[in-house]
Design a protein around this motif. Sequence first.
Motif, PDB file in Angstrom:
ATOM      1  N   ARG A   1      36.948  42.783  26.608  1.00  0.00           N
ATOM      2  CA  ARG A   1      35.803  44.186  26.284  1.00  0.00           C
ATOM      3  C   ARG A   1      35.179  43.310  28.379  1.00  0.00           C
ATOM      4  O   ARG A   1      35.382  44.305  28.722  1.00  0.00           O
ATOM      5  N   ALA A   2      34.755  42.376  28.642  1.00  0.00           N
ATOM      6  CA  ALA A   2      34.750  42.759  29.543  1.00  0.00           C
ATOM      7  C   ALA A   2      36.001  42.998  30.928  1.00  0.00           C
ATOM      8  O   ALA A   2      35.099  43.187  31.616  1.00  0.00           O
ATOM      9  N   SER A   3      36.700  42.175  30.722  1.00  0.00           N
ATOM     10  CA  SER A   3      37.920  42.819  31.493  1.00  0.00           C
ATOM     11  C   SER A   3      37.885  43.984  31.599  1.00  0.00           C
ATOM     12  O   SER A   3      37.941  44.362  32.477  1.00  0.00           O
ATOM     13  N   ASP A   4      37.989  44.777  30.594  1.00  0.00           N
ATOM     14  CA  ASP A   4      38.271  46.498  30.767  1.00  0.00           C
ATOM     15  C   ASP A   4      36.366  46.564  31.663  1.00  0.00           C
ATOM     16  O   ASP A   4      36.589  47.687  31.872  1.00  0.00           O
ATOM     17  N   LEU A   5      35.691  45.972  31.463  1.00  0.00           N
ATOM     18  CA  LEU A   5      33.897  46.456  31.773  1.00  0.00           C
ATOM     19  C   LEU A   5      34.596  46.391  33.316  1.00  0.00           C
ATOM     20  O   LEU A   5      33.582  46.812  34.492  1.00  0.00           O
ATOM     21  N   THR A   6      35.517  45.106  33.777  1.00  0.00           N
ATOM     22  CA  THR A   6      35.265  44.831  35.208  1.00  0.00           C
ATOM     23  C   THR A   6      35.997  45.512  35.802  1.00  0.00           C
ATOM     24  O   THR A   6      36.289  45.743  37.327  1.00  0.00           O
TER      25      THR A   6
ATOM     26  N   GLU B   1      34.348  51.162  27.991  1.00  0.00           N
ATOM     27  CA  GLU B   1      35.166  51.883  27.837  1.00  0.00           C
ATOM     28  C   GLU B   1      36.256  52.433  27.227  1.00  0.00           C
ATOM     29  O   GLU B   1      37.457  52.486  27.169  1.00  0.00           O
ATOM     30  N   ASP B   2      35.727  53.594  26.118  1.00  0.00           N
ATOM     31  CA  ASP B   2      36.576  54.549  25.499  1.00  0.00           C
ATOM     32  C   ASP B   2      35.541  55.539  26.065  1.00  0.00           C
ATOM     33  O   ASP B   2      35.500  57.223  25.272  1.00  0.00           O
ATOM     34  N   ASN B   3      35.518  55.383  27.034  1.00  0.00           N
ATOM     35  CA  ASN B   3      35.263  56.632  27.954  1.00  0.00           C
ATOM     36  C   ASN B   3      33.915  57.882  27.768  1.00  0.00           C
ATOM     37  O   ASN B   3      33.653  59.016  27.954  1.00  0.00           O
ATOM     38  N   THR B   4      33.361  57.201  26.053  1.00  0.00           N
ATOM     39  CA  THR B   4      31.782  58.137  26.003  1.00  0.00           C
ATOM     40  C   THR B   4      30.831  57.903  27.017  1.00  0.00           C
ATOM     41  O   THR B   4      29.954  58.913  26.811  1.00  0.00           O
ATOM     42  N   SER B   5      30.954  57.048  27.560  1.00  0.00           N
ATOM     43  CA  SER B   5      29.758  57.610  27.774  1.00  0.00           C
ATOM     44  C   SER B   5      30.306  57.390  30.022  1.00  0.00           C
ATOM     45  O   SER B   5      30.937  56.603  30.834  1.00  0.00           O
TER      46      SER B   5
ATOM     47  N   VAL C   1      24.428  55.387  39.339  1.00  0.00           N
ATOM     48  CA  VAL C   1      25.881  54.630  39.553  1.00  0.00           C
ATOM     49  C   VAL C   1      25.413  53.738  39.956  1.00  0.00           C
ATOM     50  O   VAL C   1      26.204  52.329  39.018  1.00  0.00           O
ATOM     51  N   GLU C   2      24.341  53.114  40.962  1.00  0.00           N
ATOM     52  CA  GLU C   2      24.004  51.382  41.171  1.00  0.00           C
ATOM     53  C   GLU C   2      23.098  50.871  39.889  1.00  0.00           C
ATOM     54  O   GLU C   2      23.420  49.818  39.946  1.00  0.00           O
ATOM     55  N   ILE C   3      22.186  51.429  39.028  1.00  0.00           N
ATOM     56  CA  ILE C   3      21.673  51.584  38.724  1.00  0.00           C
ATOM     57  C   ILE C   3      22.972  50.633  37.350  1.00  0.00           C
ATOM     58  O   ILE C   3      22.930  49.510  36.548  1.00  0.00           O
ATOM     59  N   ARG C   4      24.279  52.071  36.789  1.00  0.00           N
ATOM     60  CA  ARG C   4      25.035  51.314  35.611  1.00  0.00           C
ATOM     61  C   ARG C   4      25.990  50.099  36.275  1.00  0.00           C
ATOM     62  O   ARG C   4      26.393  49.735  35.764  1.00  0.00           O
ATOM     63  N   GLN C   5      25.997  49.835  37.435  1.00  0.00           N
ATOM     64  CA  GLN C   5      27.054  49.403  38.073  1.00  0.00           C
ATOM     65  C   GLN C   5      26.221  48.009  37.978  1.00  0.00           C
ATOM     66  O   GLN C   5      27.237  46.837  37.277  1.00  0.00           O
ATOM     67  N   ASP C   6      25.177  48.294  37.801  1.00  0.00           N
ATOM     68  CA  ASP C   6      24.226  46.443  37.802  1.00  0.00           C
ATOM     69  C   ASP C   6      24.332  46.432  36.536  1.00  0.00           C
ATOM     70  O   ASP C   6      24.178  44.963  35.961  1.00  0.00           O
ATOM     71  N   PHE C   7      24.215  46.734  34.933  1.00  0.00           N
ATOM     72  CA  PHE C   7      24.167  47.137  34.296  1.00  0.00           C
ATOM     73  C   PHE C   7      25.459  46.636  33.277  1.00  0.00           C
ATOM     74  O   PHE C   7      25.194  46.038  32.622  1.00  0.00           O
ATOM     75  N   THR C   8      26.398  47.022  34.167  1.00  0.00           N
ATOM     76  CA  THR C   8      28.029  46.359  33.536  1.00  0.00           C
ATOM     77  C   THR C   8      27.941  45.219  34.555  1.00  0.00           C
ATOM     78  O   THR C   8      28.872  44.471  33.630  1.00  0.00           O
ATOM     79  N   LYS C   9      27.952  44.565  35.530  1.00  0.00           N
ATOM     80  CA  LYS C   9      28.011  43.555  35.877  1.00  0.00           C
ATOM     81  C   LYS C   9      27.578  42.302  34.816  1.00  0.00           C
ATOM     82  O   LYS C   9      27.919  41.333  34.679  1.00  0.00           O
ATOM     83  N   GLN C  10      25.696  43.190  34.701  1.00  0.00           N
ATOM     84  CA  GLN C  10      25.088  42.161  33.392  1.00  0.00           C
ATOM     85  C   GLN C  10      25.466  41.852  32.265  1.00  0.00           C
ATOM     86  O   GLN C  10      25.379  40.571  31.417  1.00  0.00           O
ATOM     87  N   LEU C  11      26.569  42.651  32.122  1.00  0.00           N
ATOM     88  CA  LEU C  11      26.966  43.022  30.375  1.00  0.00           C
ATOM     89  C   LEU C  11      28.062  42.179  31.056  1.00  0.00           C
ATOM     90  O   LEU C  11      28.240  41.391  29.422  1.00  0.00           O
TER      91      LEU C  11
END
Length: 504
Positions: free
Chosen positions: A56-61, A149-153, A443-453
């Motif tokens: 999942r981390a790889s998919d989010l990357t 990863e499942d395109n729902t967000s 997008v910036e906020i979601r990008q930072d969140f994804t990095k943390q996730l």
Amino acid sequence: MDNITLSAAVRQNLLTLQSTADLMSGVQNRLATGLKVNSALDNPNSFFTASGLSDRASDLTNLLDDMGQALQTIKAADKGITTITDLVETAKAKANQALQTQSQYERAKFATQYNDLLEQIEDLAKDSSYKGKNLLGGDGNDLTAIFNEDNTSKLTVNAVDYTDTTLSTGLNLSDLAEAKGGAASFQLEGGLGSVTLTDANSDALGSGSLLTDYTGITQGDVITLRTAASGAGSALVTLTVGANTTVQDLVTLVDGVAGVRAEFDETSGALKITSNDDVFLYNADNDNGGTAVPTDLASVTSANFTASTQLLTGSASFKAGDILTLEDGNGYELGSYEITAESTVSDLVDFIDDFNGVSASFSTSTGKITIESDTDLSLTSDNTNDFNASAFVADSDGVTIAAQQDSGFATDTEINAVIDRLNTALSNLRSQASEFGTNLSTVEIRQDFTKQLINTLQEGAGLLTLADTNQEGANLLALQTRQQLASTSLSFASQADQTVLSLF
């Protein structure tokens, strides 16, 4: 190997050494890889759980990379819309500059510059793309940023179209009409004739003298100003000589004809007639028993002027002290010129030709001054209505040029309408910029969140699989000590077996 017999002590110590070596190998492997679970054999539950977290981390990357590209696309559009706003504000400044002047020529120039700015806005909008995606390019350029990863967000950024400023769904700014000039010409021609009015004693008459005092005129005579000699042509004005008709009455009558000027010299009694066209002062003499004896008292034959001809010479269109004024269609005065005794045709042409957007030329062959103007234009005289009088059909005080097309900034009303549209466009641009700014922040906020996730997922996988190097180091040291002790114990056991050799 089956034929070799080891004592129980030696075999026990050997097994201990082998076990220690296996343990040391496992510790060394964990230290080398940093993992305490290298395969499903080590710990199936931890291995597969950690694999799921890592996948999942790889998919989010991968999605993180796409978010970064989406972020750049929005930034490109944001930079574009900021610059377009600057250009629209510049266009508004041009409109305000046009409003501050009444000169049609200057307004026409501002209108052309305004159109150039609109073209730059369209070009800039077309250039605001990133990797083939242009949020200022209209249909087909909507941007979707995917956050999981499942395109729902996801977030969809709708494109706007600023590549065509005339679109009502965009800036709704149309090109202004650009001025198309016009031309006009007027004839410079004329001549001078005179008659000396004297009495029977050859003394000069005055303006208050009776016209019948002139030896050639008697009561009842009919005096006309005609367009041809010897009583031919049209009669421009007619005067029937009465008992009280004065010289001034005749002067006033002739001077009132369009394109004709009459001047009387009290000293010499000379009546000078200046005319733009051929005229003849004709007297139908009723003496001689009622039989009319026609007489041309004075005749004027006109001729075309040359560039060096003085304007006061032989032309009724000009008098010394006349002020010629050049104005555009808004009443904006370009300049004025005072007629003097030395003024020539060339001087008049130079005066007209001296202004921006106006050109003048003189043709010696036709005797005409031709004026070309980018805008509506009029050349008028202040003191006479005989200026540019033609063929005695009407009085005229000037030459008027009607442009083929006025600019879109020709009137205050038109300029104010453009400013209103610009204000609306600026409001829409700022609203759109705010929307892009919100999308950019999202997008910036979601990008930072994804990095943390991603970091959290990788950390969780590590908790399941990563080895504690400090502990493994201590384990290796303990195993090395155990190995040394086992080796020493094996040596002692071997020495005990060797004591039998002392019997030999």
